[in-house]
Each structure stands twice: as structure tokens, then as C-alpha cells.
Write an enzyme that holds these catalytic residues in place. Structure first.
Site, PDB file in Angstrom:
ATOM      1  N   ASP A  83       0.629  -1.191   0.047  1.00  0.00           N
ATOM      2  CA  ASP A  83      -0.077  -0.074  -0.049  1.00  0.00           C
ATOM      3  C   ASP A  83       0.928   1.349  -0.193  1.00  0.00           C
ATOM      4  OD1 ASP A  83      -2.348   1.351   0.118  1.00  0.00           O
ATOM      5  OD2 ASP A  83      -3.122   0.701   2.048  1.00  0.00           O
ATOM      6  N   LYS A  96      -2.598   7.487   6.845  1.00  0.00           N
ATOM      7  CA  LYS A  96      -3.289   6.836   5.981  1.00  0.00           C
ATOM      8  C   LYS A  96      -4.644   7.415   5.822  1.00  0.00           C
ATOM      9  CE  LYS A  96      -2.529   2.681   4.617  1.00  0.00           C
ATOM     10  NZ  LYS A  96      -2.457   3.250   3.043  1.00  0.00           N
ATOM     11  N   GLU A 105      -8.110  -1.047   4.845  1.00  0.00           N
ATOM     12  CA  GLU A 105      -6.695  -1.072   4.917  1.00  0.00           C
ATOM     13  C   GLU A 105      -5.960  -1.513   6.119  1.00  0.00           C
ATOM     14  OE1 GLU A 105      -5.910   2.646   1.570  1.00  0.00           O
ATOM     15  OE2 GLU A 105      -5.743   2.984   3.627  1.00  0.00           O
TER      16      GLU A 105
END
Length: 223
Positions: A83, A96, A105
Site C-alpha cells: 500500500d 493513511k 486497509e
């Protein structure tokens, strides 16, 4: 003089360099965002058995390339999760959630043996949260109550209007937090009733960062 003419070229370079850190075959956890989108285009090279996607957008891109997307409930674990990040520091802690996919995620990252983070050097920071606000996913009915708690922690929360997460929740972007202890703050915010999760990834820190700089690719680990 930079090796790359544009930021997108840096992202492409980081994505390509990440391939050697990802297992061939098997099932890969795949994140969400502009840098990951470049990586997704390269994933057919790995001849994956399948992928676990962190967002509906990523699942759609994977399927368009003929990569099977499986439900995480059918997977016992992952060898790797890949990622990007909105910010990352020398401890491999990240912020994030700019794309509002932070909860999924974090869930997918939690079952992976290795977290490979791919970024360009604009995302590398000395301290998290100075330049990029901290996204917090919140159950809609708790938005105001959570915002007041975040103010008490020193933050300035702003409702991200018009955004609904894949989980049906809303996002508060929190400015001006002094993130000196990312691990502690991640836990503190997650303990607020109504918070689904926040965008600090310290408990699920990156194992390695693939950083595209003006001079080329650098592989960095926690110091």
C-alpha cells in the site's frame, strides 16, 4: 537534476521496485490510492492466485486485470500487504486515509506477515501530522461527539463533506495534532466511542518503505 520528470514517474518507479518484495503466486493484500494503482497494473507479472482488496475501487481495478478478488473471511493470512501512505516517518509509522479506505486497509494489513509501503519522497516526513491531517472514520450519529473529543486532544477536526466510506461511515480530518507518540495516540483515538478507526498506522507499521527520490529508489526500514 531528478531522474524523474514528474511525481507520477516517481510513483511508477516505486511500484516497479516493490515487485521484488512481493511473493509470486499466492494471495496478496492490495491497498488503495494513486501509487498502488500503478502497482496494480504490474501485478499480472506475479501470477497471483488471488488478491484481497482494501476497497471497492481496488477490487474493481484488480478484476479488470483478470485477478481474482477473494473475501478476507476466506483467507487465514497473507504473506504480504502492499500500500501507499499519505505520510511515513523513520519509525515506519504512517498516516493513511486520504482516500477514505483506512479501515479496510488496516484490517487487511493486520493479517499480513509483511507490509510493503510504496511512496515518493514527498510523503517522507520528520513528524506525522504537521502537513497532512489525520483522517478518522466515524459512525455518522457520533460525528459531533467524536469531534468534541478530538478538540480536547488538541486537534481541529473538519468534516469531509460528501464522502461516505465503503463501510457507510463518515470521515473527520483532524488538523494540528501534535503526534509525538503515534502508538499512544492511535490507541487513544480508537478508544473514543463512535470511532471506527483512525489513520495512524503505528500498530500496523510498515516493514519496509520503497521510496522514490530524485536520485532513484531507496529501501528504508525502521530506525
Amino acid at each position: 537534476m531528478s531522474l524523474y520528470a514528474t511525481q507520477d514517474e516517481k510513483k511508477q518507479a516505486a511500484a516497479k521496485a516493490a515487485l521484488k518484495h512481493l511473493p509470486k503466486g499466492g494471495i496478496l493484500g492490495v491497498g488503495t490510492g494513486s501509487t498502488v494503482n500503478f502497482l496494480i497494473e504490474l501485478l499480472p507479472e506475479l501470477q497471483l492466485e488471488a488478491a484481497v482488496a482494501s476497497s471497492e475501487a481496488t477490487a474493481k481495478r484488480l478484476k479488470e486485470l483478470g485477478i481474482e478478488v477473494v473475501d478476507m473471511n476466506h483467507v487465514g493470512g497473507l504473506d504480504a500487504y502492499v500500500d501507499g501512505a499519505d505520510e511515513i516517518d523513520r519509525h515506519m509509522h504512517m498516516i493513511k486515509g486520504g482516500g477514505a479506505a483506512l479501515t479496510r486497509e488496516k484490517i487487511v494489513a493486520s493479517i499480513a506477515k509483511k507490509f510493503v509501503c510504496i511512496v515518493d519522497d514527498s510523503k517522507w516526513v520528520e513528524q506525522l501530522g504537521r502537513d497532512f491531517p489525520l483522517p478518522v472514520e466515524v459512525i455518522p450519529m457520533a460525528r459531533s461527539a467524536v469531534a468534541r473529543k478530538l478538540v480536547s486532544l488538541g486537534g481541529d477536526p473538519v468534516y469531509r463533506e460528501g464522502v461516505v466510506t465503503d463501510n457507510g461511515n463518515v470521515i473527520l480530518d483532524v488538523y494540528n495534532l501534535n503526534i509525538l507518540n503515534a502508538l499512544e495516540l492511535e490507541k487513544t483515538i480508537n478508544d473514543i466511542p463512535g470511532v471506527v478507526t483512525n489513520g495512524i498506522f503505528a500498530l500496523n507499521a510498515a516493514s519496509i518503505a520503497i521510496v522514490a527520490t530524485n536520485n532513484g529508489i531507496e529501501e528504508r526500514t525502521a530506525v
